[in-house]
Design an enzyme around this catalytic site. Structure first.
Site: not given
Ligand code: UFG
Length: 342
Positions: A118, A142, A146
């Site tokens: 990741s 997390y 990884k």
């Molecule tokens: N976000 C919101 N509202 C929500 C959900 C998410 O504003 O309801 C924001 C988060 O704060 C973040 C972005 O949208 O800034 C993307 O969030 P995600 O939860 O979709 O994904 P993440 O970037 O947190 O994580 C994903 C994978 C991880 C991986 C990562 C790598 O879930 O396993 O991408 O970039 F490590």
């Protein structure tokens, strides 16, 4: 003879797309999954061996029965936010489980593995786009799990293990043929949540933080189509070294979209207004994560077919509508189908 590949986590979102890509490339995918996050109905291109990666006896049964040429390891817990609150759960599943898998593989003479890593291994990067030689500096448990598994792969070259770790950025979209898609429970990822709001299955989308040092104040991420990710796993098998080695590649699209960009793209695709609500930032979220994937493009001879965010969202939207109908038809959700006629 057709090579068999054991895919741990093959009943999940990315894993099921990997199985489809393997089958299309002439491999036989065997899914090894405990169905804690995956779904039986996503196992469509080969048999399902039910089991947990922390269970060496169950892994041994699977390896004895199917005699795989290699393993693609995707099984693991994925919610960075939850990992901050429940680190033990993450180290147990992701690290102990992976260690058990590697040891059992070696016991059975299986020495090739593609590992689902990741972008979370980079933590809060010094600059973007991020190349693979950027320091590994996770900011949540997390990401640490990884990074630890990548370290295990490096150290296990001494036992003859050959590996490729694929550092995913943000997996997005759904199978372009409409056969597979994302169905997490609970859902935490931005695109499916935004689409649920577009569908009226939730009232609004929370925007986690709007004071980041980005042009619109919201986090920027690099969204890569899940089928493009899947193709990179098949390519990894074909370029695996003949001698023990541990390599790692970034898999991203090189373009950054903010949370508000994603909401606007979803409004374009769905032609619906998506209500938003500003909320405090989520702990452990780096402001910007964008990949430099040049290394993967060259070494894996891999290129993206669906880099466009609107296409990714359109595929996810079609899947969400189909999945909603399926869920309602099977009476798993006591909600009227808002999408059946859409
Ligand atoms: N976000 C919101 N509202 C929500 C959900 C998410 O504003 O309801 C924001 C988060 O704060 C973040 C972005 O949208 O800034 C993307 O969030 P995600 O939860 O979709 O994904 P993440 O970037 O947190 O994580 C994903 C994978 C991880 C991986 C990562 C790598 O879930 O396993 O991408 O970039 F490590």
């Amino acid at each position: 003879m057709t090579d068999t590949i054991v895919v741990t986590g093959g009943a999940g979102y990315i894993g099921s797309h990997v199985c489809k890509a393997l089958a299309q490339a002439g491999f036989r995918p065997v899914v090894y999954d405990n169905l804690s996050g995956g779904h039986r109905h996503m196992v469509r291109w080969g048999p399902l061996a039910m089991g947990d990666i922390r269970d060496p006896a169950s892994l041994s049964n699977c390896f004895n029965r199917y005699k795989p040429a290699a393993v693609i390891h995707l099984a693991g817990l994925i919610a960075a936010g939850e990992s901050v609150k429940k680190p033990s759960k993450y180290y147990d599943n992701n690290v102990r489980g992976t260690l058990t898998l590697f040891d059992t593989m070696l016991h059975h003479g299986i020495d090739r593995i593609v590992f689902s890593s990741s972008a979370a291994v980079y933590g809060d990067p010094d600059s973007t786009p991020i190349p693979e030689h950027h320091p590994i500096r996770p900011v949540n448990p997390y990401g640490h799990t990884k990074a630890m598994c990548e370290q295990l792969l490096f150290d296990y070259t001494v036992y003859g293990l050959r590996s490729i770790s694929l550092r995913y950025f943000n997996a997005a979209g759904a199978d372009p043929d409409g056969e597979l898609g994302e169905s997490h429970e609970p859902e935490t990822h931005l695109i499916p949540l935004v689409l649920q709001a577009a569908a009226g299955l939730r009232s609004h989308i929370d925007i986690f933080g709007d004071q980041y040092p980005t042009p619109d104040g919201t986090c920027i991420r690099d969204y890569i189509h899940v089928s493009d990710l899947a193709a990179a796993h098949v390519a990894s098998l074909s370029i695996m070294d003949d001698r023990p080695s541990a390599r790692a590649f970034n898999l991203g699209n090189g373009m950054g979209y903010s949370v508000l960009d994603v909401v606007r793209a979803a409004e374009r695709v769905t032609e619906r207004r998506i209500p938003t609500r500003r909320c405090p930032a989520r702990p452990g979220d780096p402001p910007v994560l964008v990949a430099d994937s040049a290394h993967a493009t060259n070494a894996l001879k891999w290129h993206q077919i669906h880099p466009d965010i609107d296409t990714q969202i359109a595929h996810a939207w079609r899947w969400l509508k189909a999945d909603n109908v399926r869920v309602n038809t099977s009476h798993r959700l006591k909600k009227p189908s808002l999408l059946a006629t859409d």
